[in-house]
Each structure stands twice: as structure tokens, then as C-alpha cells.
Motif scaffolding. Sequence first.
Motif, PDB file in Angstrom:
ATOM      1  N   ILE A 124     -36.430   8.502  21.959  1.00  0.00           N
ATOM      2  CA  ILE A 124     -35.408   9.375  20.812  1.00  0.00           C
ATOM      3  C   ILE A 124     -36.176  10.159  20.001  1.00  0.00           C
ATOM      4  O   ILE A 124     -35.869  11.192  19.667  1.00  0.00           O
ATOM      5  CB  ILE A 124     -34.649   8.266  20.272  1.00  0.00           C
ATOM      6  N   LYS A 125     -37.338   9.587  19.545  1.00  0.00           N
ATOM      7  CA  LYS A 125     -38.224  10.198  18.715  1.00  0.00           C
ATOM      8  C   LYS A 125     -38.858  11.646  19.255  1.00  0.00           C
ATOM      9  O   LYS A 125     -38.819  12.587  18.205  1.00  0.00           O
ATOM     10  CB  LYS A 125     -39.329   9.450  18.178  1.00  0.00           C
ATOM     11  N   GLN A 161     -35.415  17.029  28.726  1.00  0.00           N
ATOM     12  CA  GLN A 161     -34.023  17.106  29.630  1.00  0.00           C
ATOM     13  C   GLN A 161     -34.112  15.556  30.278  1.00  0.00           C
ATOM     14  O   GLN A 161     -33.054  14.898  30.308  1.00  0.00           O
ATOM     15  CB  GLN A 161     -34.061  18.089  30.348  1.00  0.00           C
ATOM     16  N   VAL A 162     -35.195  15.137  30.797  1.00  0.00           N
ATOM     17  CA  VAL A 162     -35.384  14.026  31.632  1.00  0.00           C
ATOM     18  C   VAL A 162     -35.087  12.679  30.503  1.00  0.00           C
ATOM     19  O   VAL A 162     -34.318  11.704  30.894  1.00  0.00           O
ATOM     20  CB  VAL A 162     -36.475  13.879  32.461  1.00  0.00           C
ATOM     21  N   GLN A 163     -35.622  12.820  29.337  1.00  0.00           N
ATOM     22  CA  GLN A 163     -35.465  11.716  28.586  1.00  0.00           C
ATOM     23  C   GLN A 163     -34.177  11.592  27.926  1.00  0.00           C
ATOM     24  O   GLN A 163     -33.512  10.475  27.917  1.00  0.00           O
ATOM     25  CB  GLN A 163     -36.320  11.759  27.347  1.00  0.00           C
ATOM     26  N   GLY A 164     -33.449  12.837  27.809  1.00  0.00           N
ATOM     27  CA  GLY A 164     -32.092  12.875  27.618  1.00  0.00           C
ATOM     28  C   GLY A 164     -31.230  12.256  28.506  1.00  0.00           C
ATOM     29  O   GLY A 164     -30.373  11.522  28.198  1.00  0.00           O
ATOM     30  N   ALA A 165     -31.508  12.595  29.835  1.00  0.00           N
ATOM     31  CA  ALA A 165     -30.713  11.809  31.075  1.00  0.00           C
ATOM     32  C   ALA A 165     -30.705  10.430  31.257  1.00  0.00           C
ATOM     33  O   ALA A 165     -30.030   9.819  31.562  1.00  0.00           O
ATOM     34  CB  ALA A 165     -31.295  12.587  32.298  1.00  0.00           C
ATOM     35  N   ARG A 166     -31.790   9.715  30.388  1.00  0.00           N
ATOM     36  CA  ARG A 166     -31.952   8.276  30.562  1.00  0.00           C
ATOM     37  C   ARG A 166     -31.012   7.779  29.627  1.00  0.00           C
ATOM     38  O   ARG A 166     -30.928   6.417  29.631  1.00  0.00           O
ATOM     39  CB  ARG A 166     -33.518   8.116  30.102  1.00  0.00           C
ATOM     40  N   CYS A 167     -30.330   8.348  28.487  1.00  0.00           N
ATOM     41  CA  CYS A 167     -29.586   7.765  27.570  1.00  0.00           C
ATOM     42  C   CYS A 167     -28.136   6.979  28.404  1.00  0.00           C
ATOM     43  O   CYS A 167     -27.618   7.768  29.147  1.00  0.00           O
ATOM     44  CB  CYS A 167     -28.885   8.754  26.654  1.00  0.00           C
ATOM     45  N   MET A 168     -28.167   5.695  28.178  1.00  0.00           N
ATOM     46  CA  MET A 168     -26.845   5.381  28.549  1.00  0.00           C
ATOM     47  C   MET A 168     -25.560   5.272  28.125  1.00  0.00           C
ATOM     48  O   MET A 168     -25.438   5.599  27.120  1.00  0.00           O
ATOM     49  CB  MET A 168     -27.268   3.768  29.099  1.00  0.00           C
ATOM     50  N   CYS A 177     -35.010   3.042  15.899  1.00  0.00           N
ATOM     51  CA  CYS A 177     -33.835   3.606  16.833  1.00  0.00           C
ATOM     52  C   CYS A 177     -34.360   3.089  18.197  1.00  0.00           C
ATOM     53  O   CYS A 177     -33.340   2.787  19.097  1.00  0.00           O
ATOM     54  CB  CYS A 177     -33.663   4.925  16.728  1.00  0.00           C
ATOM     55  N   GLU A 178     -35.399   3.464  18.718  1.00  0.00           N
ATOM     56  CA  GLU A 178     -35.908   3.277  20.160  1.00  0.00           C
ATOM     57  C   GLU A 178     -35.700   1.680  20.292  1.00  0.00           C
ATOM     58  O   GLU A 178     -35.663   1.157  21.273  1.00  0.00           O
ATOM     59  CB  GLU A 178     -37.117   3.912  20.205  1.00  0.00           C
TER      60      GLU A 178
END
Length: 488
Positions: A116-117, A40-47, A101-102
Motif C-alpha cells: 500500500i505504501k 498495477q500488479v500490487q494494486g491487483a493483489r488487493c482482495m 495499513c499494511e
Amino acid sequence: MGKVTGFMEYERVEEGYKPVPERLKHYKEFTIALDDKAAQVQGARCMDCGIPFCNSGCPVNNIIPDFNDLVYRQDWEGAWLVLDSTNNYPEFTGRICPAPCEAACTLNFNNDPVGIKSIERAIVDRAWENGWVQPRPPEVRTGKKVAVVGSGPAGMAAAQQLARVGHEVTLIEKNDRIGGLLRYGIPDFKMEKHHIDRRVEQMKAEGVTVRTGVLVGKLPEGSKVTNWAKETLAPEQLLKDFDAVLLAGGAEQSRDLPVPGRDLDGIHFAMEFLPQQNKVNAGDKVKGQIMATGKHVIVIGGGDTGSDCVGTSNRHGAAGVVQFELMPQPPEEENKPLTWPYWPYKLRTSSSHEEGCEREFAIATKEFLGEKGKVTGLKTVRVEWKDGKMSEVPGSEQVLKADLVLLAMGFVSPVASILESFGVERDARGNARAGTDAAGGYATSVPKVFAAGDMRRGQSLVVWAIREGRQAARAVDEYLMGTSVLPR
């Protein structure tokens, strides 16, 4: 996007690894996946970056910002539906794809990219756990028959897509199990093979007929290509029995090193060494298995295949492992303003390197040395590069001890005899000549015969294989039906 200010508040969190002493005792996966909170935290970093370069950086064009946002909102099933719409096998790419992608992530320009991975793997693993991954058999059968030759990720993706639109698909593999290099090239500690097995069961439920141990055409005399075929099938028979044939085999012709002493015992291609261990892991008995136990191993080739040889050798209990790379050592950090959003040139250290490996850069092998017909060492020389040209460094020759040498310098082309047996025109690199245009894409010079994956583009990544398999499936469907509803 995820949280509006998430990229400023949260740092990138990597997947973890189990301790080296523990993981060296087995061949199972040892990556510690992200838990729900970390994902969830990693998803939150998406700009909200305007132009999501990650989408185009991903060969299968995963809709990455959307599933990042859905994971941030903890809508895991929604995230799965988005991911499944573009990628047939995210459990493969989520484990072994290098994640272009990263590299293309906008946040990567001056920070660490979104993980992302790791998010992709978390989504698909959750999907399997919750039973969301189900067969999708077609509602209507077309009566058209398609043969897909080669069951790596390109062949699997193409067969699955074609079956889902109603064609009668037969997936043909020369080895004894489905998966191609995923099965007999990628070590189990990077991707366990039950991931392939359950996808094969899904494909069968969707109508794909699987034939293993069947070699189409022939291999050259003395070929070192992995082949456990029990029967052969003539290309003429395939062309007679099927409405279309898709060639999706791998680029299995390994690059050799023809220097003095090459014929000594103890010098093997990586693809002689790695498949044997995978068969043993599957419960098979391999007569005369190539083992690194107690030996001084030199791996020639600094890429992923070489790294896989390092990890396998360490699990065998090698006395020591040295990996050679002809090119100079890359910088530890890339020049981001110069390379972003493209794949950067920088030093990459794999989990296998961390388990124990000495790495030598800018080094070339001049000669294999031996006694009584067996390799005992290598004569090497340091090299330097200037204006794209390589030259030897005077006075830098040395001899290194070696009981086992593994050649992992990449693959030059598909096995020529397979393409020759179909009469397919080849390009300058020995691959099947076939374009990717929307009209007539993936069609070879032979009517009814198409080519995709490594067979068409040469040695490449699993994610490119899946892309090509999906696109080739659409091309075949258009050829057979005049139009197609499959995504391109």
C-alpha cells in the motif's frame, strides 16, 4: 478491489534501494519507486475482503481499496483524487510512514500484505509530475483569523485545511524553515526537503501566511531543543490578535540518560546531531557541527531516530557504529494470528542498518567513561526481563569504546514552558490536555486555544500528526463558525 484472483497470482514486490556504496556518498533519497507495471500488479493483489481493515489501520483513513483498484485499472488521476481526499501530504507518508495499513491488510494474515505504501507514493509522485496537485484557495473569506503554532505535519495540515475554508491563517515556526521534525529531524536520504518546499508554496497560494524564526513563549534556560528563532512573540499577543490559536508543536523534550559521566563532551541528543546535517544539506554553514567522521559511534535507542543517527553517522564516515536497545531482540517473524490486524512486535531492519551497524539488544549503560573531559567509552551491563521487570545479569559488565554517543531514546513531552506560557493544563505525561470528541474536540483548558499532534498526544507518527491536524482544523472551524464542512 483489484483483479479478482490477483492475490493468488502475484507476489508482493518491494521498492528497491540503490547499492550501499553508492548511496553512502550522498544525502539524497535512494529508494527505487515502483514503475507503472509493478504498481498495477500490487494494486491487483488487493482482495475483495469484505471489511477492509487497512482503512481503519490507517490513521488518516485512506480509502485504500479504491485507489488500489484505480491503479490496477491505470486510472492514475482518479486514484489521486481518492488519495487526496483523505491525506494532505501522501508524499510524506509514502516515504516515511511505517505503514500500519499494511500490518492491518487482510492478506497479511497468512501472506504478504499489499504494498500500500509503495502504491501511495507512486500515485502522489505521478500527481506532481502531471500537474494535478494545485492550490485550492477558498471562494469566500470568513474574516476569522487563526494562528497555528508549529509547522510540522500537524501544523501544516491544520493550516491548509483552515485556509481552504476561508480563514486567515498564520503558520508560525521558531526555526528558519517550515516543516518541524520533517525538516530538521528526518534525514534527507529518507525524504528530501523539496517535498516540503513545494507544499509550502501551495499553502501560500491558498492564503496561508508563513512566519519563520518566531518563538512563541519561551524555552527553558539551557534547553537543547533546536531553535533558530530571531524574535519572540508573547502568547498574550496571539490571543489578542487572533480568533483562535492552535498549538501544534512537536514533543521535543528528549529523554535523557542521567548516569555518571553524562556531562562529558561528545555525548549529544539525536536532535542536536540530526538537524545540523539537514541545515548543511540545505546549504547553510553550521559552526562546530557534530561530526562522526573517523569516530566510534554508539547510538543509544533502538527506534527510528536511532536508525537515522546510524545512517547519518555512516555518511559522515564513522569508524564504526553500534546501536543499543534496552529491550530484548524481537522475533524475526511476528505471531500473526495473535497480533493481526494490529501493529506487530517483530525485528525491523532499516536501510540504515543494512549500510553498516552492529546492534546490541538487552543492554544498559551504567556509566560514561572519559579522559580530559571527553567521552572515551561506556560501561555497560546485560539485562534480562521477567514479568515486566528488568534486572541486571551478574558478571555481564563490559566496556565499549566510544568517541561519540548519540542519545535517541525518544521524547517525553512537548517543551513544558511553551504550554505553561499559555496556561494550558497538562496531562500526566506533560502533554496538552485536550480530548478528541466531536463536540469541543482538541480544545484546551484555555479559551480559544486548541492543541493537536505531538503537542496533544505525545511522540507519534507523521500519519497521526496529519490526522490530528485535519481533525483539529475541523474543531477550530466549528468553534469559529458553529458548523464545518471539513472532513473529520
